[in-house]
Enzyme design. Sequence first.
Site, PDB file in Angstrom:
ATOM      1  N   ASP A  14     -41.366 -38.774  -6.989  1.00 17.48           N
ATOM      2  CA  ASP A  14     -40.486 -39.810  -7.564  1.00 17.48           C
ATOM      3  C   ASP A  14     -39.040 -39.339  -7.714  1.00 17.48           C
ATOM      4  O   ASP A  14     -38.288 -39.875  -8.525  1.00 17.48           O
ATOM      5  CB  ASP A  14     -41.012 -40.274  -8.937  1.00 17.48           C
ATOM      6  CG  ASP A  14     -42.473 -40.620  -8.911  1.00 17.48           C
ATOM      7  OD1 ASP A  14     -42.867 -41.410  -8.034  1.00 17.48           O
ATOM      8  OD2 ASP A  14     -43.235 -40.093  -9.751  1.00 17.48           O
ATOM      9  N   LYS A  17     -36.935 -39.386  -2.605  1.00 20.62           N
ATOM     10  CA  LYS A  17     -36.986 -38.936  -1.209  1.00 20.62           C
ATOM     11  C   LYS A  17     -36.734 -40.091  -0.241  1.00 20.62           C
ATOM     12  O   LYS A  17     -36.097 -39.909   0.793  1.00 20.62           O
ATOM     13  CB  LYS A  17     -38.358 -38.318  -0.916  1.00 20.62           C
ATOM     14  CG  LYS A  17     -38.685 -37.089  -1.717  1.00 20.62           C
ATOM     15  CD  LYS A  17     -40.035 -36.523  -1.351  1.00 20.62           C
ATOM     16  CE  LYS A  17     -41.181 -37.467  -1.627  1.00 20.62           C
ATOM     17  NZ  LYS A  17     -41.345 -37.780  -3.075  1.00 20.62           N
ATOM     18  N   GLY A  41     -45.074 -43.668  -3.128  1.00 22.25           N
ATOM     19  CA  GLY A  41     -44.223 -44.849  -3.001  1.00 22.25           C
ATOM     20  C   GLY A  41     -42.759 -44.485  -2.987  1.00 22.25           C
ATOM     21  O   GLY A  41     -42.317 -43.615  -3.733  1.00 22.25           O
ATOM     22  N   HIS A  42     -42.011 -45.131  -2.102  1.00 22.48           N
ATOM     23  CA  HIS A  42     -40.563 -44.964  -2.061  1.00 22.48           C
ATOM     24  C   HIS A  42     -39.939 -46.325  -2.334  1.00 22.48           C
ATOM     25  O   HIS A  42     -40.311 -47.313  -1.699  1.00 22.48           O
ATOM     26  CB  HIS A  42     -40.087 -44.487  -0.692  1.00 22.48           C
ATOM     27  CG  HIS A  42     -40.645 -43.165  -0.279  1.00 22.48           C
ATOM     28  ND1 HIS A  42     -40.833 -42.130  -1.160  1.00 22.48           N
ATOM     29  CD2 HIS A  42     -41.051 -42.699   0.925  1.00 22.48           C
ATOM     30  CE1 HIS A  42     -41.322 -41.091  -0.510  1.00 22.48           C
ATOM     31  NE2 HIS A  42     -41.472 -41.413   0.752  1.00 22.48           N
ATOM     32  N   GLN A 222     -45.110 -37.224  -2.067  1.00 25.89           N
ATOM     33  CA  GLN A 222     -45.217 -36.485  -3.322  1.00 25.89           C
ATOM     34  C   GLN A 222     -44.180 -35.354  -3.391  1.00 25.89           C
ATOM     35  O   GLN A 222     -43.050 -35.562  -3.003  1.00 25.89           O
ATOM     36  CB  GLN A 222     -46.651 -35.955  -3.522  1.00 25.89           C
ATOM     37  CG  GLN A 222     -47.649 -37.023  -3.882  1.00 25.89           C
ATOM     38  CD  GLN A 222     -48.314 -37.628  -2.662  1.00 25.89           C
ATOM     39  OE1 GLN A 222     -48.492 -36.999  -1.634  1.00 25.89           O
ATOM     40  NE2 GLN A 222     -48.707 -38.882  -2.768  1.00 25.89           N
TER      41      GLN A 222
END
Length: 424
Positions: A14, A17, A41-42, A222
């Site tokens: 988080d 990235k 998730g991005h 991650q």
Amino acid sequence: MSKASVVLGCFYGDEGKGRTTDYLGQFSDVSVRASGGNNAGHTIKVNGVKFAMRLIPSGILSNKTIAIIGNGVVLNPAVLLGEIDMLKSHDIDVDRFLKISDKAHVIFPYHANLDVMLENKRVHKIGTTKNGIGPAYCDKYERCGLRVGDMYRDDFESVLRQMVATKNELLAANNEPTCDVEEIVATYMEYAAKLKPYVCDTVTLLHKYLKEDKNMVVEGAQATLLDIDFGSYPYVTSSNPTIGGILTGTGLSVRDIGDVYGVIKAYSSRVGEGPYVTELCDEVGDRIRDLGHEYGTVTGRPRRCGWLDLVALKYAIDINGVNYINLNHLDTIGQFDIFKACVAYDVNGVETQDFSTNEEFLRTAKPVYKEFKGNFGDISACRTFEELPADAQDYIRFIEEYTGTFVKLIGTGADRECMIVREQ
């Protein structure tokens, strides 16, 4: 021959990235996802539109970059197809740019059921997202997993029926919900047909692109402290989101890697269980969470928040060979009058700057802090380092001095254009 730039998280995920990959993707021909699954998730904001990406590399948002899902990813077809539809609704040419490795392992409904069962039985919870990621990787290494390419074998239906039946026996023996065999077979045959145009040998393709001198960016899911080998085990993910996972998750070699960007926030956060030295379980931590909108992209869970840990950051830089830092959320931390960064650990009265993933070490360690002045004001319009307030510049310079690593990218706000790019 060109080199691949790599984007990695330095803490617990988080860090932003996707934003870094999106920025580099504007100048890249190829964007690659190397590991993890839809537990990652991005969130990227482009032209006022927020995109929550879970499997497809965010470089595709440039609408000119080839997006490759590498062999190290575990792939949930339902999630992927939903993401494809979402991107198409925003006029992203997915059919032209998306490629999926035939070697990526497939997640099936029984993986999620097993994930729930295993987490519920643990005395010490890991905090899994229960999306079936761990059980899918278990099948991969137990050598019974099914890969994307297997969906196009003549015997796929019979193999899948047998696999579901086997997993149902395990679930039933533990009084857990089982899966409908025929429903899964019919659904996955449909998935296979829809995904077929995107499937190819991405390993060969990636090396072809490098020989054609195409610019490439590879993103890990991650982050370092969630790595199965180098993270705070057992409170980790089931893959290698460090530099080694970039290689094994794509088929690239060491000689193919160029710059390595380590992504951090100006503070820190963590989702899930496990030790977290700089966590703030008070109103300060709550304020960081609210100011930084720290809620999981995938789960919606509130993230645990705390000050930046420079001891852990040095560890991540060493493991991954980071030569550039991307510092995000400078605008968030700048809203505090005074904020802090951890510069050492006090472990049973002994001060150290060495990091360890040993659980007892981390639970015993107490952070030693250095204070910094905040109140930066609105910095979202800053486009050069020199335009930042002096106190913000001092904070960045201290990070560079402590880690010996140049802060090249600085996030100054939520929008795509709120990014300072520095030249060394």
